[in-house]
Write a protein that holds these residues in place. Structure first.
Motif, PDB file in Angstrom:
ATOM      1  N   ILE A  16      24.104  12.661  56.147  1.00  0.00           N
ATOM      2  CA  ILE A  16      23.197  12.659  55.003  1.00  0.00           C
ATOM      3  C   ILE A  16      22.445  11.335  54.999  1.00  0.00           C
ATOM      4  O   ILE A  16      23.063  10.272  55.003  1.00  0.00           O
ATOM      5  CB  ILE A  16      23.970  12.815  53.672  1.00  0.00           C
ATOM      6  N   LEU A  17      21.119  11.403  55.018  1.00  0.00           N
ATOM      7  CA  LEU A  17      20.292  10.206  54.829  1.00  0.00           C
ATOM      8  C   LEU A  17      20.117  10.005  53.340  1.00  0.00           C
ATOM      9  O   LEU A  17      19.735  10.933  52.622  1.00  0.00           O
ATOM     10  CB  LEU A  17      18.921  10.377  55.478  1.00  0.00           C
ATOM     11  N   THR A  18      20.385   8.790  52.882  1.00  0.00           N
ATOM     12  CA  THR A  18      20.371   8.521  51.451  1.00  0.00           C
ATOM     13  C   THR A  18      20.036   7.063  51.165  1.00  0.00           C
ATOM     14  O   THR A  18      20.308   6.191  51.994  1.00  0.00           O
ATOM     15  CB  THR A  18      21.750   8.864  50.830  1.00  0.00           C
ATOM     16  N   ALA A  19      19.499   6.821  49.999  1.00  0.00           N
ATOM     17  CA  ALA A  19      19.305   5.444  49.537  1.00  0.00           C
ATOM     18  C   ALA A  19      20.567   4.947  48.842  1.00  0.00           C
ATOM     19  O   ALA A  19      20.693   3.758  48.573  1.00  0.00           O
ATOM     20  CB  ALA A  19      18.113   5.371  48.582  1.00  0.00           C
ATOM     21  N   ASP A  20      21.506   5.860  48.567  1.00  0.00           N
ATOM     22  CA  ASP A  20      22.709   5.530  47.805  1.00  0.00           C
ATOM     23  C   ASP A  20      23.985   5.998  48.497  1.00  0.00           C
ATOM     24  O   ASP A  20      24.715   6.850  47.959  1.00  0.00           O
ATOM     25  CB  ASP A  20      22.632   6.171  46.410  1.00  0.00           C
ATOM     26  N   PRO A  21      24.330   5.458  49.665  1.00  0.00           N
ATOM     27  CA  PRO A  21      25.528   5.941  50.364  1.00  0.00           C
ATOM     28  C   PRO A  21      26.823   5.737  49.586  1.00  0.00           C
ATOM     29  O   PRO A  21      27.784   6.484  49.771  1.00  0.00           O
ATOM     30  CB  PRO A  21      25.537   5.146  51.675  1.00  0.00           C
ATOM     31  N   GLU A  22      26.840   4.767  48.681  1.00  0.00           N
ATOM     32  CA  GLU A  22      28.064   4.487  47.919  1.00  0.00           C
ATOM     33  C   GLU A  22      28.408   5.603  46.930  1.00  0.00           C
ATOM     34  O   GLU A  22      29.534   5.660  46.422  1.00  0.00           O
ATOM     35  CB  GLU A  22      27.948   3.148  47.189  1.00  0.00           C
ATOM     36  N   LEU A  23      27.482   6.506  46.650  1.00  0.00           N
ATOM     37  CA  LEU A  23      27.746   7.609  45.727  1.00  0.00           C
ATOM     38  C   LEU A  23      28.596   8.717  46.349  1.00  0.00           C
ATOM     39  O   LEU A  23      29.164   9.535  45.632  1.00  0.00           O
ATOM     40  CB  LEU A  23      26.437   8.224  45.231  1.00  0.00           C
ATOM     41  N   TYR A  24      28.684   8.734  47.663  1.00  0.00           N
ATOM     42  CA  TYR A  24      29.369   9.815  48.359  1.00  0.00           C
ATOM     43  C   TYR A  24      30.844   9.505  48.554  1.00  0.00           C
ATOM     44  O   TYR A  24      31.221   8.364  48.786  1.00  0.00           O
ATOM     45  CB  TYR A  24      28.684  10.089  49.706  1.00  0.00           C
ATOM     46  N   PRO A  25      31.683  10.533  48.473  1.00  0.00           N
ATOM     47  CA  PRO A  25      33.124  10.314  48.648  1.00  0.00           C
ATOM     48  C   PRO A  25      33.472   9.997  50.107  1.00  0.00           C
ATOM     49  O   PRO A  25      32.697  10.306  51.020  1.00  0.00           O
ATOM     50  CB  PRO A  25      33.738  11.644  48.205  1.00  0.00           C
ATOM     51  N   PRO A  26      34.630   9.388  50.321  1.00  0.00           N
ATOM     52  CA  PRO A  26      35.080   9.123  51.694  1.00  0.00           C
ATOM     53  C   PRO A  26      35.121  10.417  52.505  1.00  0.00           C
ATOM     54  O   PRO A  26      35.447  11.483  51.980  1.00  0.00           O
ATOM     55  CB  PRO A  26      36.489   8.555  51.502  1.00  0.00           C
ATOM     56  N   GLY A  27      34.779  10.311  53.760  1.00  0.00           N
ATOM     57  CA  GLY A  27      34.785  11.470  54.646  1.00  0.00           C
ATOM     58  C   GLY A  27      33.436  12.140  54.798  1.00  0.00           C
ATOM     59  O   GLY A  27      33.234  12.933  55.721  1.00  0.00           O
ATOM     60  N   ILE A  28      32.508  11.836  53.919  1.00  0.00           N
ATOM     61  CA  ILE A  28      31.153  12.379  54.037  1.00  0.00           C
ATOM     62  C   ILE A  28      30.332  11.362  54.820  1.00  0.00           C
ATOM     63  O   ILE A  28      30.274  10.185  54.464  1.00  0.00           O
ATOM     64  CB  ILE A  28      30.531  12.637  52.653  1.00  0.00           C
ATOM     65  N   VAL A  29      29.713  11.812  55.883  1.00  0.00           N
ATOM     66  CA  VAL A  29      28.976  10.921  56.768  1.00  0.00           C
ATOM     67  C   VAL A  29      27.585  10.670  56.188  1.00  0.00           C
ATOM     68  O   VAL A  29      26.790  11.598  56.030  1.00  0.00           O
ATOM     69  CB  VAL A  29      28.853  11.521  58.183  1.00  0.00           C
ATOM     70  N   THR A  30      27.321   9.401  55.855  1.00  0.00           N
ATOM     71  CA  THR A  30      26.028   9.018  55.300  1.00  0.00           C
ATOM     72  C   THR A  30      25.434   7.877  56.106  1.00  0.00           C
ATOM     73  O   THR A  30      26.150   7.113  56.738  1.00  0.00           O
ATOM     74  CB  THR A  30      26.146   8.561  53.832  1.00  0.00           C
ATOM     75  N   VAL A  31      24.110   7.783  56.060  1.00  0.00           N
ATOM     76  CA  VAL A  31      23.387   6.670  56.654  1.00  0.00           C
ATOM     77  C   VAL A  31      22.346   6.239  55.632  1.00  0.00           C
ATOM     78  O   VAL A  31      21.627   7.078  55.075  1.00  0.00           O
ATOM     79  CB  VAL A  31      22.693   7.052  57.978  1.00  0.00           C
ATOM     80  N   SER A  32      22.287   4.946  55.381  1.00  0.00           N
ATOM     81  CA  SER A  32      21.294   4.416  54.443  1.00  0.00           C
ATOM     82  C   SER A  32      19.896   4.553  55.038  1.00  0.00           C
ATOM     83  O   SER A  32      19.701   4.310  56.235  1.00  0.00           O
ATOM     84  CB  SER A  32      21.575   2.941  54.146  1.00  0.00           C
ATOM     85  N   ILE A  33      18.935   4.897  54.208  1.00  0.00           N
ATOM     86  CA  ILE A  33      17.556   5.000  54.681  1.00  0.00           C
ATOM     87  C   ILE A  33      17.006   3.646  55.109  1.00  0.00           C
ATOM     88  O   ILE A  33      16.000   3.578  55.808  1.00  0.00           O
ATOM     89  CB  ILE A  33      16.636   5.638  53.620  1.00  0.00           C
ATOM     90  N   ASP A  34      17.695   2.570  54.726  1.00  0.00           N
ATOM     91  CA  ASP A  34      17.269   1.224  55.125  1.00  0.00           C
ATOM     92  C   ASP A  34      18.083   0.662  56.279  1.00  0.00           C
ATOM     93  O   ASP A  34      17.949  -0.514  56.611  1.00  0.00           O
ATOM     94  CB  ASP A  34      17.338   0.282  53.915  1.00  0.00           C
ATOM     95  N   ASP A  35      18.906   1.485  56.896  1.00  0.00           N
ATOM     96  CA  ASP A  35      19.709   1.038  58.044  1.00  0.00           C
ATOM     97  C   ASP A  35      18.771   0.644  59.180  1.00  0.00           C
ATOM     98  O   ASP A  35      17.920   1.444  59.598  1.00  0.00           O
ATOM     99  CB  ASP A  35      20.633   2.182  58.496  1.00  0.00           C
TER     100      ASP A  35
END
Length: 130
Positions: free
Chosen positions: A106-125
């Motif tokens: 999931i591309l997101t501006a708010d990766p901290e909102l997602y629970p552990p185990g969900i793969v996220t990448v910050s849009i500012d990475d």
């Protein structure tokens, strides 16, 4: 597949350069799919009038509908405290299914909102520059 959540959609509608490069790359690639859960599109439009029209104008995006079984999963996640409907739909769209056996990021501006185990990448990475 790459899932764009509501925060990524808002940023995309506002002209976020990294996201626009990703959309441009997806348009030229037969392998990379960008998916927008429809509840994320709804939330982006609620928070930023016109965001939905800007996103709908982009040809490289596929939209994940809210069918009956996904609606039950989303409702359960919201009731269990995993966040709002848009966040729950993004999570549901990223989870493996019998037809898609891999979890998607999931591309997101708010990766901290997602629970552990969900793969996220910050849009500012900065890795998204490549």
């Amino acid at each position: 597949m790459i899932i764009l959540d509501s925060s990524a959609l808002t940023a995309l509608a506002e002209g976020h350069p990294r996201l626009h490069r990703i959309v441009d790359s997806a348009l030229r690639s037969p392998f990379q799919h960008l998916v927008v859960p429809v509840l994320c599109l709804v939330e982006a439009e609620i928070k930023d009038e016109g965001a939905a029209h800007a996103v709908l104008a982009l040809p490289a995006l596929d939209f994940d509908p809210l069918d009956a079984s996904t609606a039950v999963v989303v409702a359960t996640m919201v009731r269990d405290g995993y966040g709002g409907q848009d966040l729950a739909h993004a999570i549901a769209a990223s989870l493996p299914t019998p037809m898609r056996p891999q979890q998607h990021l999931i591309l997101t501006a708010d990766p901290e909102l997602y629970p552990p185990g969900i793969v996220t990448v910050s849009i500012d990475d900065p890795r998204l520059e490549q």
